[in-house]
Design a protein around this motif. Structure first.
Motif, short mmCIF file in Angstrom:
data_model
loop_
_atom_site.label_atom_id
_atom_site.label_comp_id
_atom_site.label_asym_id
_atom_site.label_seq_id
_atom_site.Cartn_x
_atom_site.Cartn_y
_atom_site.Cartn_z
N PHE A 1 0.83 -1.12 0.00
CA PHE A 1 0.16 -0.07 -0.01
C PHE A 1 0.80 1.28 -0.18
CE2 PHE A 1 -2.71 -3.25 1.95
CZ PHE A 1 -3.80 -3.24 1.02
N PHE B 1 -5.79 7.43 3.19
CA PHE B 1 -5.58 6.17 3.00
C PHE B 1 -5.29 5.40 4.24
CE2 PHE B 1 -4.40 8.02 -1.02
CZ PHE B 1 -5.19 7.24 -1.92
N TYR C 1 -5.55 2.25 6.93
CA TYR C 1 -5.49 0.72 7.09
C TYR C 1 -5.60 0.27 8.42
CZ TYR C 1 -4.41 1.60 2.42
OH TYR C 1 -4.40 1.97 1.18
N ILE D 1 -4.77 -9.77 4.81
CA ILE D 1 -3.68 -10.07 3.41
C ILE D 1 -2.91 -10.68 3.57
CG2 ILE D 1 -2.37 -8.80 1.65
CD1 ILE D 1 -4.28 -6.41 1.96
N HIS E 1 -6.32 3.62 -7.42
CA HIS E 1 -7.02 4.43 -6.21
C HIS E 1 -8.08 3.63 -5.57
CE1 HIS E 1 -9.51 7.51 -4.32
NE2 HIS E 1 -8.38 8.14 -4.21
N ARG F 1 -8.39 0.37 -5.49
CA ARG F 1 -7.61 -0.96 -4.83
C ARG F 1 -6.99 -0.27 -3.46
NH1 ARG F 1 -3.10 -3.26 -3.70
NH2 ARG F 1 -1.56 -1.49 -4.26
N LEU F 2 -6.36 0.86 -3.47
CA LEU F 2 -6.08 1.22 -1.98
C LEU F 2 -7.12 1.75 -1.33
CD1 LEU F 2 -2.88 3.32 -3.65
CD2 LEU F 2 -2.76 1.45 -2.39
N LYS F 3 -8.12 2.32 -1.74
CA LYS F 3 -9.22 2.84 -0.77
C LYS F 3 -9.85 1.49 -0.27
CE LYS F 3 -10.61 6.94 -0.20
NZ LYS F 3 -10.32 7.77 1.03
N ARG G 1 -8.67 -1.51 0.24
CA ARG G 1 -7.69 -2.34 0.95
C ARG G 1 -7.62 -3.67 0.22
NH1 ARG G 1 -11.31 0.07 3.70
NH2 ARG G 1 -12.38 -1.66 4.55
#
Lengths: 424, 292
Positions: free
Chosen positions: A175, A300, A302, A310, B158, B160-162, B164
């Motif tokens: 990420f 963003f 996490y 994951i 974007h 995908r990153l949002k 997760r």
């Protein structure tokens, strides 16, 4: 020809035992010298990492190979640790099992984190140090060179090394590095001082992170971490300022109620002019309210559950590749053992051929002296004798080759020595 | 006489390369990657040979001879740029996005007229201006395609990153800043090139002597292109004013702007069979004997 490994690893021995038996790099020359003086005819490679201590031995003559007890005694003498403190943790393998074990170690099938890449470099370094200190020889050269080849084959032909399996590496690799191109110009704010934060900062530093701000309720702990990472301490009371200035936020306080609710972060975002921010919430319970991720396009966020999911997915997909990797290892073990066994028959075959050649030369000399008129057909006669010798030698040598596929054919070699009176 | 290569040869190569690129979703495979590059390279060679053949047959550079050839030049440029990027950034799944564009460009030439543009033979003196016009437009269109693809990749990355999600092992996309940068530059470059391309086209029309065939300024392609250009100018203005971190909006804007442009250009060409269809009946067009 004989191979042996005496070892302890994270599965067989506690870290306290491994620490006592491990060979520091600066003591390796001394270790090789001690091994050489105790067992002068053997070849040696010492592999010592934080997860394993392994001593590989190879010897043409099985009788000369040190016993398990002798090697335990060597560990004891070298490290000044009584044998009874570690003897039960010290395992031994011999013959093809040694080859299989090393191939699995090099291919990272025996690692604590399946498929981790560091072990190949460690095996390579151990082999290179053995060469430098004249520990390795023809057998260990063949063994370790092939092990490095097997590791490469497993890496390219299977997905064993694919996907990251630690929370911090997934966070930064999967990420962080896709949100930012570079980290050397980013402000990294670390809130709290948990183990996870330490690992995450290590990864962030690996990708170039330089400006690290440590913000912790306990000043002393913050100072100690800042010193360790080469960062700066930021007062906890002004957290809102640091939240608006940071590009990367790693938080591990696990405070209850949560440290940063939506309203608090919203203000920080306005001050930050909505620049991209990468937030790693590694606290349990969470430090950042989950709804923060929907504040704007450039947040963003996490949390530990996202990352762990994951990691687990990657672990499962690596596990699915294990069988493929083990098949490669088995193929390569058979191939190398076949070559080593075949090589063991080499000296006898050579002596047999030399002896027959001597007989042929003597008989040819006698024949042409007694019947000089055959001189004009000399080349034809010589070729004929040559073919006869080859045809006569073919069945025993073929039998020897077949037998060598299963192991060193000691019985046949002995029979050949006795039948043809081959001298050592 | 040069040996012939058909469109099928390189189209088939690109189809196979695209199929191999799709295997990235199943994980990393160096072998598949190398084969994909190999097929793309082979396709590019056949493509080059085909264009050289066409140029030899028509005695014109491929950019000028017909819309069919012009589209193939556009596809050729896209493949060339893709190959360079694929070698430099071999981890990135660029082919998954670029190769479909190439396939569409090449496949769409089946619907276009192969015959050379008659008026080009007539405009001897102004042919270099015509070449400049066609060249600027083709480079502008290729830059527009690059901008469009980088915008699509940006939105996917974007998202995908949002949300997760892990990225599949072999399916790597560049980082958001890199995609945003590529998107912005490709858009600006395409705008500049297309502006110069349209301007050179206007000059060419205005400066045409009466006895030579010329393109009417009232042709649909000219009028619609003008409209799309105005839209692009608006987006460029917005981009220059908003320099902050507004990557997602930029991506959507460029998709709208460049998407409109490409759809209009190619739609019109496919619908009319040639880029300047209105001037085909030029009275003084003189076509030299075409080599066969």
């Amino acid at each position: 020809m004989n191979l042996q490994v005496v070892y302890c690893n994270y599965q067989s021995a506690e870290i306290s035992v491994r620490e006592k038996l491990g060979f520091a790099k600066d003591r390796l020359p001394e270790a090789y010298a001690a091994l050489r003086s105790a067992f002068p005819r053997a070849e040696w490679v010492v592999l010592s990492t934080c997860n394993r201590v392994e001593v590989y031995t190879a010897q043409e003559d099985p009788a000369q190979l040190p016993s398990h007890h002798e090697l335990a005694q060597f560990f004891s003498d070298f490290h000044q640790v009584p044998v009874h403190e570690f003897f039960d943790d010290l395992l031994e393998r011999t013959g093809p099992d040694v080859v299989r074990h090393l191939f699995q170690v090099a291919a990272s099938l025996d690692s604590m984190v399946l498929g981790e890449p560091q072990i190949v470099a460690q095996v390579k370094e151990a082999y290179s140090l053995a060469q430098q200190h004249s520990g390795s020889g023809p057998l260990t050269n063949a063994l370790f060179q092939r092990a490095l080849g097997v590791a490469k084959r497993v890496r390219t032909e299977t997905g064993l090394a694919e996907g990251r399996v630690s929370i911090a590496s997934v966070a930064v690799g999967d990420f962080g590095r896709k949100i930012f191109d570079r980290f050397d110009d980013k402000k990294i704010l670390v809130i709290g001082a948990g183990e996870m934060a330490i690992e995450a900062v290590r990864y962030l530093k690996d990708v170039g992170g330089r400006q690290i701000w440590v913000c912790n309720r306990t000043q002393e702990r913050a100072e100690s971490l800042a010193r360790e990472w080469g960062g700066e301490v930021r007062p906890f009371e002004r957290l809102d300022d640091w939240l608006s200035q940071a590009d990367v936020i790693v938080s591990t306080t696990g405070a209850d109620p949560c440290l940063v609710p939506v309203s608090r972060f919203k203000q920080a975002r306005a001050k930050a002019k909505y620049k991209p921010v990468f937030v790693l919430d590694l606290g349990v319970p969470r430090d950042f309210e989950p709804a923060i991720r929907d504040l704007d396009d450039n947040v963003f966020l996490y949390c530990i559950d996202d990352l762990e999911a994951i990691c687990e997915q990657n672990r499962r997909s690596r596990q699915r590749e294990v069988d493929k990797a083990l098949t490669i290892v088995d193929q390569e073990v058979d191939k190398l053992m076949g070559e080593l066994y075949h090589r063991a028959t080499g000296p006898i075959v050579k002596r047999l051929r030399d002896q027959w050649r001597d007989v042929v030369d003597q008989e040819k000399k006698r024949l042409f002296q007694r019947l000089p008129h055959l001189e004009k057909d000399r080349s034809e006669i010589e070729r004929s004798i040559e073919q006869m010798v080859n045809k006569l030698l073919h069945p025993p040598l073929e039998a020897l080759r077949d037998e060598a596929r299963e192991g060193t054919p000691h019985g046949l070699l002995d029979a050949l020595r006795r039948l043809f009176r081959l001298q050592e | 006489m040069m040996p012939h290569t058909s469109i099928y040869c390189f189209l088939a190569c690109y189809v196979v390369a695209f199929g191999l690129e799709l295997t990235r979703f199943r994980g990393k495979s160096t072998v598949s990657r190398l084969f994909s590059l190999g097929f793309t390279g082979a396709g590019l060679l056949a493509h080059t040979w085909y264009l050289l053949n066409r140029s030899y047959e028509t005695s014109l550079p491929p950019l000028l001879s017909s819309t069919h050839d012009w589209m193939l030049v556009a596809a050729w440029l896209v493949v060339l740029i893709y190959l360079v990027l694929a070698v430099l950034q071999n981890e990135m799944a660029i082919g998954v996005f670029v190769l479909p564009v190439v396939l569409v460009l090449v496949a769409s030439t089946y619907g276009l007229n192969h015959a050379p543009n008659n008026e080009i033979y007539a405009m001897q003196a102004r042919r270099s201006w015509g070449l400049l016009h066609a060249g600027l437009l083709v480079f502008g269109v290729v830059a527009a395609a690059g901008g469009l693809l980088s915008a699509i990749m940006y939105l996917l990355q974007h998202r995908r990153l949002k949300t997760r999600h892990a990225q599949p092992g072999g399916f790597q996309m560049p980082s958001l800043p890199r995609l945003a940068q590529a998107n912005r530059w490709a858009f600006l470059l395409s705008f500049v090139l297309l502006t110069l391309g349209y301007a050179s086209g206007l000059m060419l029309t205005i400066a045409a002597p009466d006895e030579e065939a010329s393109v009417s300024l009232m042709e649909p392609v000219v009028l619609i292109s003008g409209g799309v250009w105005t839209l692009m100018a608006g987006v460029v203005g917005w981009l220059l004013v908003h320099r902050g971190p507004v990557g997602r909006q930029v991506a959507w804007l460029t998709i709208v702007g460049l998407g409109c442009l490409l759809l209009t250009l190619f739609g019109l060409q496919l619908a009319t069979g040639n880029i300047h269809s209105g001037s085909r009946s030029a009275a003084h067009a003189v076509q030299p004997e075409v080599r066969r």
